[in-house]
Design a protein around this motif. Structure first.
Motif, PDB file in Angstrom:
ATOM      1  N   VAL A 113       0.834  -1.199   0.000  1.00 41.40           N
ATOM      2  CA  VAL A 113       0.000   0.000   0.000  1.00 41.40           C
ATOM      3  C   VAL A 113       0.875   1.257   0.000  1.00 41.40           C
ATOM      4  CG1 VAL A 113      -0.221   0.132   2.541  1.00 41.40           C
ATOM      5  CG2 VAL A 113      -2.017   1.064   1.064  1.00 41.40           C
ATOM      6  N   GLU A 114       0.580   2.174  -0.930  1.00 41.73           N
ATOM      7  CA  GLU A 114       1.388   3.386  -1.061  1.00 41.73           C
ATOM      8  C   GLU A 114       1.065   4.396   0.027  1.00 41.73           C
ATOM      9  OE1 GLU A 114       3.905   3.867  -2.991  1.00 41.73           O
ATOM     10  OE2 GLU A 114       3.712   1.933  -3.993  1.00 41.73           O
ATOM     11  N   SER A 115      -0.196   4.432   0.436  1.00 38.77           N
ATOM     12  CA  SER A 115      -0.593   5.298   1.550  1.00 38.77           C
ATOM     13  C   SER A 115      -1.830   4.714   2.204  1.00 38.77           C
ATOM     14  CB  SER A 115      -0.865   6.730   1.065  1.00 38.77           C
ATOM     15  OG  SER A 115      -1.923   6.754   0.135  1.00 38.77           O
ATOM     16  N   LEU A 116      -1.868   4.778   3.515  1.00 36.41           N
ATOM     17  CA  LEU A 116      -3.014   4.250   4.251  1.00 36.41           C
ATOM     18  C   LEU A 116      -4.220   5.145   4.043  1.00 36.41           C
ATOM     19  CD1 LEU A 116      -1.189   3.291   7.564  1.00 36.41           C
ATOM     20  CD2 LEU A 116      -1.918   1.745   5.734  1.00 36.41           C
ATOM     21  N   ALA A 129       9.254  -8.091  -0.391  1.00 38.15           N
ATOM     22  CA  ALA A 129      10.145  -7.411  -1.336  1.00 38.15           C
ATOM     23  C   ALA A 129       9.494  -6.196  -1.985  1.00 38.15           C
ATOM     24  CB  ALA A 129      10.599  -8.398  -2.413  1.00 38.15           C
ATOM     25  N   THR A 130       8.167  -6.113  -1.984  1.00 36.29           N
ATOM     26  CA  THR A 130       7.461  -5.002  -2.632  1.00 36.29           C
ATOM     27  C   THR A 130       7.099  -3.885  -1.654  1.00 36.29           C
ATOM     28  OG1 THR A 130       5.281  -6.000  -2.263  1.00 36.29           O
ATOM     29  CG2 THR A 130       6.461  -6.656  -4.264  1.00 36.29           C
ATOM     30  N   THR A 131       7.635  -3.924  -0.442  1.00 36.08           N
ATOM     31  CA  THR A 131       7.216  -3.005   0.614  1.00 36.08           C
ATOM     32  C   THR A 131       7.350  -1.544   0.207  1.00 36.08           C
ATOM     33  OG1 THR A 131       7.812  -4.613   2.299  1.00 36.08           O
ATOM     34  CG2 THR A 131       7.595  -2.332   3.017  1.00 36.08           C
ATOM     35  N   SER A 132       6.290  -0.787   0.450  1.00 38.82           N
ATOM     36  CA  SER A 132       6.239   0.620   0.063  1.00 38.82           C
ATOM     37  C   SER A 132       6.956   1.498   1.077  1.00 38.82           C
ATOM     38  CB  SER A 132       4.783   1.075  -0.056  1.00 38.82           C
ATOM     39  OG  SER A 132       4.175   1.072   1.227  1.00 38.82           O
ATOM     40  N   GLU A 133       7.182   2.748   0.686  1.00 38.12           N
ATOM     41  CA  GLU A 133       7.821   3.707   1.581  1.00 38.12           C
ATOM     42  C   GLU A 133       6.953   3.988   2.801  1.00 38.12           C
ATOM     43  OE1 GLU A 133      10.866   4.959   1.606  1.00 38.12           O
ATOM     44  OE2 GLU A 133      11.253   3.594  -0.070  1.00 38.12           O
ATOM     45  N   ALA A 134       5.635   3.940   2.626  1.00 41.04           N
ATOM     46  CA  ALA A 134       4.729   4.211   3.738  1.00 41.04           C
ATOM     47  C   ALA A 134       4.916   3.188   4.857  1.00 41.04           C
ATOM     48  CB  ALA A 134       3.286   4.214   3.252  1.00 41.04           C
ATOM     49  N   ILE A 135       5.018   1.914   4.487  1.00 44.31           N
ATOM     50  CA  ILE A 135       5.200   0.851   5.488  1.00 44.31           C
ATOM     51  C   ILE A 135       6.611   0.899   6.054  1.00 44.31           C
ATOM     52  CG2 ILE A 135       5.146  -1.630   5.868  1.00 44.31           C
ATOM     53  CD1 ILE A 135       2.399  -0.324   5.427  1.00 44.31           C
TER      54      ILE A 135
END
Length: 420
Positions: free
Chosen positions: A93-96, A121-127
């Motif tokens: 998720v890019e943003s909650l 591996a796909t973890t977004s900057e938000a997380i």
């Protein structure tokens, strides 16, 4: 025409009806989290991770599973929290959604609530940002995962060296349960490090000395950012307010596929019919949600020996007795806590008396000592910090006044000297 007092009465009645629901939040006397918000970036996780989610439901948790970008998301309204714990199974998720962001999640934790965060591996900057705020830094190299060419897992899914069989576990029965985890844990995902300036983070599952963080099948031209057993795969944090956080670099670790898979570590003759993932995930979640290792102190009392009332002051050389009860929550009820390292300090600027408390095996801790020949404001202080347990910080203040009686004897002797 209706009376003008009808509306206030109707409003009061509505509030009284809702009161039991508004008050059904976190209760320190029954600390197990019950209302859990689970945020996912794909509703397919409800089926792919159903065994783990069902284990929570079976233990009495109320799960509210929603998409992480739902525009109506909210953790609280008018200062009242709707949930006791948050599970973030939404690495992409890019943003909650709604009113959720990093600040809202950290406010949730700062208010004493618990958090589980899983990445891949796909973890977004938000997380990643939330994990960093919790004291865990994932490898910033794009799509870098933990690779181990020595201790990789051999399973029915093949022998990809990014699928590792991890067995470097913390030795703590309070965190991982008394039975111990004997089978390797299947892991595929990111590695992270804990903030070295913080004493709150604990590595629960570490990589082996031969592991490193990098891209699968990519040529290594520079030293990897993370190498060896310094890589944490799963960590926990116990905040100073006793809120608990679990951080995993692998969302697959919680999946049905990994729960049910057989596993064999490369180079080992031991083949296990089932991985240790399910036991590991369930036991660690029990700790995270305060079903284990949560302490409560009660009936804290001090008095002069021979008396029962708690005085506001002591005289020097008085004999004092201090006692308290300590119990541990086991997920269902309170049980007596047993430890031989609980200490009492009789404290003013520094400990004048330091005593290890005796206990009766039924939760009662006690000691006796003589008040020191020092005047001032003292504290009976207990600070108990033990790995995996909630911290106890107790203090009661008392006064030891200057003794006029002794001063009078000194004056009397001085008068006698003058008469002679």
């Amino acid at each position: 025409m209706a009376s003008s007092s009808g509306k206030p009465l109707a409003l009061l009645a509505a509030v009284l009806l809702l009161l039991p629901f508004l008050c059904a939040g976190f209760n320190p006397d029954s600390p197990t989290d019950r209302r859990v918000l689970v945020l996912v970036d794909d509703l397919a996780i409800k089926s792919s991770h159903s065994t783990y989610l069902q284990s929570l439901t079976d233990r009495g948790f109320e799960l509210d599973i929603k998409l992480a970008d739902d525009p109506n998301l909210a953790l609280q309204s008018y200062g009242s929290y709707h949930y006791d714990a948050l599970v973030l199974f939404a690495p992409k998720v890019e943003s909650l959604g709604g009113s959720l962001d990093t600040a809202a999640v950290m406010d949730f934790v700062d208010s004493g609530h618990d958090l589980i965060l899983a990445a891949d591996a796909t973890t977004s900057e938000a997380i990643r940002e939330i994990a960093t705020e919790c004291g865990a830094d994932f490898d910033e190299f794009h799509k870098a995962v933990v690779i181990d060419h020595v201790k990789y897992a051999i399973t029915k899914f093949g022998s990809d060296h990014s699928l590792i069989a991890a067995d470097n576990l913390i030795d703590s029965s309070v965190i991982l349960g008394s039975e111990g985890i004997k089978e390797p844990i299947l892991y595929r995902g990111l590695g992270h490090t804990l903030n070295p300036t913080s004493e709150l983070g604990i590595k629960v599952l570490s990589a082996s000395p031969t592991a490193f963080s990098g891209k699968v099948d990519a040529e290594i031209t520079d030293l990897p950012n993370l190498i060896g057993s310094s890589i944490s795969l799963v960590s926990v944090v116990q905040a100073r307010n006793n809120a608990r956080i679990m951080i995993s670099g692998s969302l697959e670790l919680f999946s049905n596929k990994f729960f049910e898979s057989s596993v064999q570590q490369f180079g080992s003759e031991n083949k296990y019919e089932k991985s240790g993932n399910q036991q590991f995930a369930v036991e660690l979640t029990k700790w995270t949600f305060h079903e284990r290792g949560h302490l409560k102190a009660s009936n804290v009392h001090h008095h002069k020996i021979g008396e029962t009332d708690e005085p506001s002051m002591y005289r020097i050389t008085d004999n004092a007795r201090y006692s308290l009860e300590i119990n541990e929550w086991n997920g269902k009820e309170w049980q007596p806590y047993q430890a031989d390292d609980v200490q009492l300090q009789f404290y003013m600027m520094s400990p004048y008396v330091l005593k290890t408390l005796s206990h009766d095996g039924k939760g009662l801790y006690f000691t006796e000592f003589q008040v020191p020949d020092v005047y001032g404001v003292f504290q009976f202080k207990v600070e108990h910090n033990r790995l995996g347990y909630t911290a106890l910080n107790l203090a009661k203040q008392v006064h030891i006044p200057f003794s006029y009686k002794i001063h009078a004897f000194v004056l009397y002797d001085s008068i006698n000297d003058c008469l002679c």
